[in-house]
Write an enzyme that holds these catalytic residues in place. Structure first.
Site, PDB file in Angstrom:
ATOM      1  CG  HIS A 102      37.058  50.174  32.756  1.00 38.96           C
ATOM      2  ND1 HIS A 102      36.309  50.717  33.768  1.00 38.96           N
ATOM      3  CD2 HIS A 102      36.258  50.159  31.676  1.00 38.96           C
ATOM      4  CE1 HIS A 102      35.098  51.010  33.317  1.00 38.96           C
ATOM      5  NE2 HIS A 102      35.048  50.684  32.039  1.00 38.96           N
ATOM      6  CE  LYS A 131      40.576  45.423  46.900  1.00 37.87           C
ATOM      7  NZ  LYS A 131      40.576  46.780  46.422  1.00 37.87           N
ATOM      8  NE  ARG A 132      37.932  37.498  39.829  1.00 38.48           N
ATOM      9  CZ  ARG A 132      37.467  37.084  38.653  1.00 38.48           C
ATOM     10  NH1 ARG A 132      36.263  37.438  38.234  1.00 38.48           N
ATOM     11  NH2 ARG A 132      38.180  36.279  37.887  1.00 38.48           N
ATOM     12  CE  LYS A 170      41.437  43.620  41.361  1.00 35.72           C
ATOM     13  NZ  LYS A 170      40.867  44.982  41.272  1.00 35.72           N
ATOM     14  CB  THR A 173      34.084  51.064  42.638  1.00 38.33           C
ATOM     15  OG1 THR A 173      34.184  49.685  42.299  1.00 38.33           O
ATOM     16  CG2 THR A 173      34.195  51.903  41.381  1.00 38.33           C
ATOM     17  CE  LYS A 176      30.854  49.293  45.267  1.00 39.18           C
ATOM     18  NZ  LYS A 176      31.158  48.098  44.463  1.00 39.18           N
TER      19      LYS A 176
END
Ligand code: GFP
Ligand code: GFP
Length: 842
Positions: free
Chosen positions: A374, A568-569, A574, A679, A683
Site C-alpha cells: 500500500h 483524511k489523516r 498528503k 480512495t 467517494k
C-alpha cells in the site's frame, strides 16, 4: 461432526427453526420483545439508546440466521475460500448498513415511528467500530462488503481492539487524544468462548532426530496467551449471503489467574499476569504509514496471525484432503506486511507439526499467499530486529533464515557472482542491528504481489521491488486499482442522490450491484428536471453539513458557498500544509480588497478534518495552524461569507458519510508519487463533487475515466520529483514569492505566535522542502482560481458533476474483488441457489 444432532431428532429442529422478522408488525414485535426481555426495560423506560439496542438486536437476529446458512452452505459445498488478513477493519457503524443491505430500512423507519422514535436519531446512537487508521483499514471494510455482496466464500480475520483509533478533541486549537472505548455495548459481535487458540511466545527450540535421521524442531517453554474468537456478521447487499469477520481477543491462558501465585498470597501479581495478556489486543497502534518497531506490535501480529492460521488449518483438516490440496481450498490475502508472519507460521505448522518436507511445505505456502503493498514511503516499510525475533519467536527466526538461505541460493544460481543483488534482496538486512525486511519476506512467500493503483504498481515494479521483478519475472507483480463500496458510499451516505440515480437506471438494486450502469445517467445530463433535482440534492446535503458545523463548531456557513473539503489523516505527504497556505493566501488577497471587490469573489468554505498520529509533531503543528487560521478568518468582520475555515473534530467514517455528499470540491493533493491510490477521491466524485488534485495515485485513473475537462489537475509529475529534490539540496532553490507572502503573514503574528508554526516554514525554506510545497504552490493557486471561475458557471459545473458520476463505475470495490478473485485467488462465488439444504451431510 461431533456436536451434530442425530438424524431422528432433526425433525424437531427443522420444525422450530429460528426466523427473523418479516414485515413491520413482526419488526415491532421483535423490538418490543428485545426491550422487555433482552434489555429488561419497558415502554416507561425506553430511551433512544435502548431503542437502538433493540433495533440492532432485531436485525442481528436476521443476520445471524443467514450467517448460519451461509457458513453451512460453504462447508457443504467444500469450495475454495478466501481469507483476508488485515490488522485494520475500519467498519464504521453497522445498523444503517445492515438495514439497507437486507432491504428493510423502510420497514424499520415506519416501525420505529409507530413506537415513538425517529430512525435518524436511532442510527446516531451507535459507536463507530473504528478499528483502523485510514485508507488501508477502510479498504478492508469495503472489500468485506463486496465479498459478501458478490457471494464469495470469504472470511476476514483481524484483532478485536478494546480501544479503536483515539478520539480527537481540539482544545485551544491543539489536538488532544482521548481513548475510544467503543465496546460498552456492541450488539454486532458474537463471542465464541468455545473457539479459542492458545498462542505461544518466547521459549526455546529443541531438535530431535528419529531413527531415519529426520530432524524435527520443537518450540518449547515460554508464555501462552489465549485467543478468543468474536464473530461479526457481514451482510451482502441484496443477497442472503452473510459472511464472517472473525476478530481475536486476548486473555490469560490459565483461566482467571495463576492459582499457585494466588495460594502463595500473591494475588496482585496473578491479576497482573492476566492484564498483561489482555494488553495484546487492547489498542490499535495509531501510526499510519510509520513503522515504530514496538515489541507489543509484533506480539499483536503474531497473536492474530497464529490464531487465524490455526483456525484455517483446522477447517481445512475437516475436509480430510491431502495437504497438497491446501492451496485449492485456501487463498490467504496479506493486507500490507502486517500479517507476513502467517507465511512463516504456515511453514512451521507444515514442517514441525505435520511432518512435511521443506520443499513440499514451501510450495503449498507460496501457492496459498498473496500480498498487497500500500505504500512506497520508506518509513512505512516494516522491519523487525533479529534480536527481538530471537527473543519473541525463536523458531520463526530459524525458519526465516532458512527461507532466506534457500531463496538466496536460487538467486545465486540465476545471477552467479552477483554479490550486490544478493545483499540487496536478502530478507535479512545486514545492518546494526540486523533487521528482518517484512516486505521481502512477503514477496518471497507469495505467488502474487499487487499495488493499489496503476502508477503505484508501476512504481513498486521499477523502484522498491525492482530486483524481485528481475528474479521472479514480471507476472508475479500485478495491479488492482482500489475501489469503494457504492452501498455505503452512495446509497447509505447519500440517499437523495442514490434515489435520483435510481429513477434513471431502473432501481437501486441494479446499479448498486453493477456500478457501470451509472453511465445511463449521462443520457439525462441535459434534462432540466434531472439537473434541477440534482442541484437540490447537493444543496440539501450541504445544508445538512452546515447544520452539523453549526452545532459542533458554532460557526455559521453559507450552504450556497463553494464547499472545499480535505478530510483524511494529517500527513506531510498528503500536504494539508499546501492547502492551508493556499487558504492564507486567499485571506490576504481578500483583506487587500475593497468591500465592493470582495462582494465579487465567489464565497468559499474550506473544510478540514483528520487525525495526526500522537507522536507526529509536524502533523500536529499543521492542525494547530488550521485551527488558528480558522479562528482569525471566521471572526474577521471584513471577510464575512467570502471565506470560512472549518476544522471538523474527530473525523471518522460516520462523519465522512455526512461530509462527502456535501462537497463541491475535494482536495487530493499529495506530492506526486507518494499517495499509493487514495480512495476518498473516488467517494467524493461518486457523490457529485469535483477534484483538485495532483497526478498521483488513483487521481490519474479517475481522470482517464471521467475526462480531463472534469478534474482540476496541477503540480509537478512523479517522474520529476527526484530531480526537484536534488535541486533543492544542491541547486539554487528559492521559495515561491507568493508562498513567501504567506510565511511573512505567519511571521508577523497574524495567526498567533510564529514559534508555533516555525517547523512548517523551516521544512520548506531550510530543510529541502521534501514534499515540494513551494514547487507546486503557484500551480495550485492558479488552479484554485480556475475552480472559482468554473464554479461561477453553475450550469457547466453541474454538467461536469453529472458526467463524472456517470463515468465512475470502474471504481466499485466489486470490480476490485472480481479482479483479485480471478488474477490472484482463483476463487468463484457460491450462489445461494446452490444451497444443498439443511444438515444433510453432517
Ligand atoms: C463454521 C461455523 C459453524 C458452522 C460450520 C458448518 O464452522 O457455526 O456450524 O461452519 O456450517 F462457524 P468452522 O468452519 O469454523 O468449523
Ligand atoms: C494507504 C495508501 C493509500 C491507499 C490505501 C488503500 O492508505 O493511498 O489508498 O492504503 O490501499 F496510502 P492509508 O492507510 O495510508 O490511509
Amino acid at each position: 461432526v461431533e456436536a451434530s444432532i442425530p438424524e431422528p431428532q432433526r425433525e424437531a429442529w427443522l420444525k422450530n427453526q429460528a426466523s427473523g422478522f418479516k414485515g413491520k408488525d413482526e419488526f415491532e414485535k421483535e423490538v418490543v420483545r428485545h426491550v422487555e426481555t433482552t434489555l429488561a426495560r419497558s415502554m416507561f423506560n425506553c430511551d433512544e439508546t435502548a431503542a437502538y439496542a433493540a433495533t440492532s438486536l432485531a436485525f442481528r437476529d436476521r443476520l445471524v440466521i443467514e450467517w448460519n446458512r451461509t457458513q453451512q452452505r460453504q462447508t457443504f459445498a467444500d469450495t475454495k475460500r478466501v481469507y483476508y488478513l488485515s490488522l485494520e477493519f475500519l467498519m464504521g457503524r453497522a445498523l444503517d448498513n445492515a438495514m439497507l443491505n437486507v432491504g428493510e430500512k423502510e420497514t424499520a423507519k415506519s416501525g420505529l415511528s409507530d413506537l415513538g422514535f425517529r430512525i435518524e436519531d436511532i442510527i446516531q446512537q451507535e459507536n463507530d467500530a473504528a478499528l483502523g487508521n485510514g485508507g488501508l483499514g477502510r479498504l478492508a471494510a469495503c472489500f468485506l462488503d463486496s465479498l459478501a455482496s458478490l457471494d464469495y466464500p470469504a472470511w476476514g480475520y483481524g484483532l478485536r481492539y478494546r480501544y479503536g483509533i483515539f478520539k480527537q478533541e481540539i482544545i485551544d486549537g491543539y489536538q488532544v487524544e482521548v481513548p475510544d472505548y467503543w465496546l460498552d455495548f456492541n450488539p454486532w459481535e458474537f463471542p465464541r468462548h468455545d473457539v479459542t487458540v492458545d498462542i505461544q511466545f518466547y521459549g526455546y527450540v529443541k531438535k530431535t532426530t528419529d531413527e531415519s535421521g529426520k530432524v524435527t524442531a520443537h518450540w518449547e517453554g515460554g508464555d501462552t496467551v489465549r485467543a478468543v474468537a468474536y464473530d461479526v456478521p457481514i451482510p451482502g447487499y441484496a443477497t442472503p449471503a452473510t459472511n464472517n469477520l472473525r476478530l481475536w481477543s486476548s486473555q490469560a491462558a490459565s483461566g482467571e489467574f495463576d492459582f499457585q501465585k494466588f495460594n502463595s498470597g500473591d494475588y496482585e501479581s496473578s491479576v497482573a499476569d492476566q492484564q498483561r495478556a489482555e494488553t495484546i489486543s487492547a489498542v490499535l497502534y495509531p501510526n499510519d504509514n510509520l513503522d515504530r518497531g514496538k515489541e507489543l506490535r509484533l506480539k499483536q501480529q503474531y497473536f492474530w496471525v497464529a490464531a487465524s492460521l490455526y483456525d484455517i488449518v483446522r477447517r481445512f483438516k475437516k475436509s480430510k484432503r491431502p495437504w497438497r490440496e491446501f492451496p485449492d481450498q485456501v487463498a490467504i490475502q496479506l493486507n500490507d506486511t502486517h500479517p507476513t508472519l502467517a507465511i512463516v507460521e504456515l511453514q512451521r505448522i507444515l514442517i514441525d507439526l505435520e511432518g512435511l518436507d521443506w520443499d513440499d511445505a514451501w510450495n503449498i505456502v507460496q501457492q496459498t499467499f498473496c500480498y498487497t503493498n500500500h505504500t512506497v514511503l520508506p518509513e512505512a516499510l516494516e522491519k523487525w530486529s533479529v534480536g527481538l525475533f530471537q527473543h519473541l519467536l525463536p523458531r520463526h527466526l530459524q525458519i526465516i533464515y532458512d527461507i532466506n538461505l534457500f531463496f538466496l541460493q536460487t538467486v545465486e544460481r540465476t545471477f552467479p557472482k552477483n554479490r550486490e543483488i544478493l545483499s540487496r534482496v536478502s530478507i535479512i538486512e545486514e545492518s546494526q542491528p540486523k533487521m528482518v525486511r517484512m516486505a521481502y519476506l512477503a514477496i518471497v512467500g507469495s505467488h502474487k504481489v499487487n499495488g493499489v493503483a496503476e502508477l503505484h504498481s508501476d512504481l513498486i515494479r521499477t523502484t522498491i521491488f525492482k530486483d524481485f521483478v528481475t528474479i521472479f519475472g514480471p507476472d508475479k507483480f500485478v495491479n488492482v486499482t482500489n475501489g469503494i463500496t457504492p452501498r455505503r458510499w452512495l446509497h447509505q451516505a447519500n440517499p437523495g442522490l442514490s434515489d435520483l440515480i435510481a429513477t434513471k437506471v431502473g432501481g437501486p438494486e441494479l446499479f448498486l450491484k453493477d456500478l457501470t450502469l451509472l453511465n445511463k445517467i449521462e443520457l439525462s445530463v441535459n434534462d432540466p428536471a434531472f439537473r434541477k433535482a440534482w442541484a437540490e440534492v447537493k444543496l440539501a446535503n450541504k445544508q445538512r453539513l452546515a447544520d452539523y458545523i453549526k452545532t459542533t463548531t458554532g460557526f455559521t456557513v453559507n450552504p450556497k458557498a463553494l464547499f472545499d473539503v480535505q478530510v483524511k489523516r494529517i500527513h506531510e505527504y498528503k500536504r494539508q500544509q499546501l492547502n492551508i497556505f493556499g487558504v492564507i493566501h486567499r485571506y490576504l488577497k481578500l483583506k487587500a480588497m475593497t468591500p465592493e471587490e470582495r462582494k465579487e469573489v465567489p464565497p468559499r468554505v474550506s473544510i478540514f478534518g483528520g487525525k495526526a498520529a500522537p507522536g507526529y509533531w509536524m502533523a500536529k503543528q499543521i492542525i494547530h495552524l488550521i485551527n488558528s487560521v480558522s479562528k482569525v478568518v471566521n471572526n474577521d468582520p471584513d471577510i464575512g461569507d467570502a471565506l470560512k475555515v472549518i476544522f471538523i473534530e474527530d473525523y471518522n467514517v460516520s462523519k465522512a458519510e455526512i461530509i462527502v455528499p456535501a462537497s463541491d470540491l475535494s482536495e487530493h493533493i499529495s506530492t506526486a508519487g507518494t499517495e499509493a491510490s487514495g480512495t476518498s477521491n473516488m467517494k467524493f466524485v461518486l457523490n457529485g463533487g469535483l477534484i483538485i488534485g495532483t497526478c498521483d495515485g488513483a487521481n490519474i485513473e479517475i481522470t482517464r475515466e471521467i475526462g480531463e475537462e472534469n478534474i482540476f489537475l496541477f503540480g509537478n509529475l512523479a517522474e520529476d520529483v527526484d530531480d526537484l529534490r536534488h535541486n533543492h539540496t544542491y541547486g539554487d532553490h528559492k521559495t515561491d514569492p507568493e508562498l513567501d507572502q504567506v510565511f511573512d503573514a505567519i511571521h508577523g503574528g497574524t495567526f498567533g505566535s510564529v514559534n508555533d508554526f516555525q517547523g512548517m516554514i523551516s521544512a520548506v525554506r531550510d530543510h529541502g522542502d521534501y514534499y515540494l510545497v513551494s514547487d507546486d504552490f503557484h500551480s495550485y493557486l492558479e488552479t484554485q482560481d480556475l475552480v472559482d471561475k468554473s464554479y461561477a458557471d453553475q450550469e457547466l459545473w453541474i454538467t461536469k458533476c453529472i458526467t463524472s458520476v456517470s463515468r465512475m463505475g470502474f471504481f466499485s470495490s466489486d470490480r476490485c474483488i472480481n479482479e483479485y478473485a480471478e488474477m490472484m485467488w482463483n476463487v468463484e462465488p457460491l450462489q445461494p441457489e446452490t444451497n444443498i439444504g439443511v444438515a444433510k451431510g453432517e
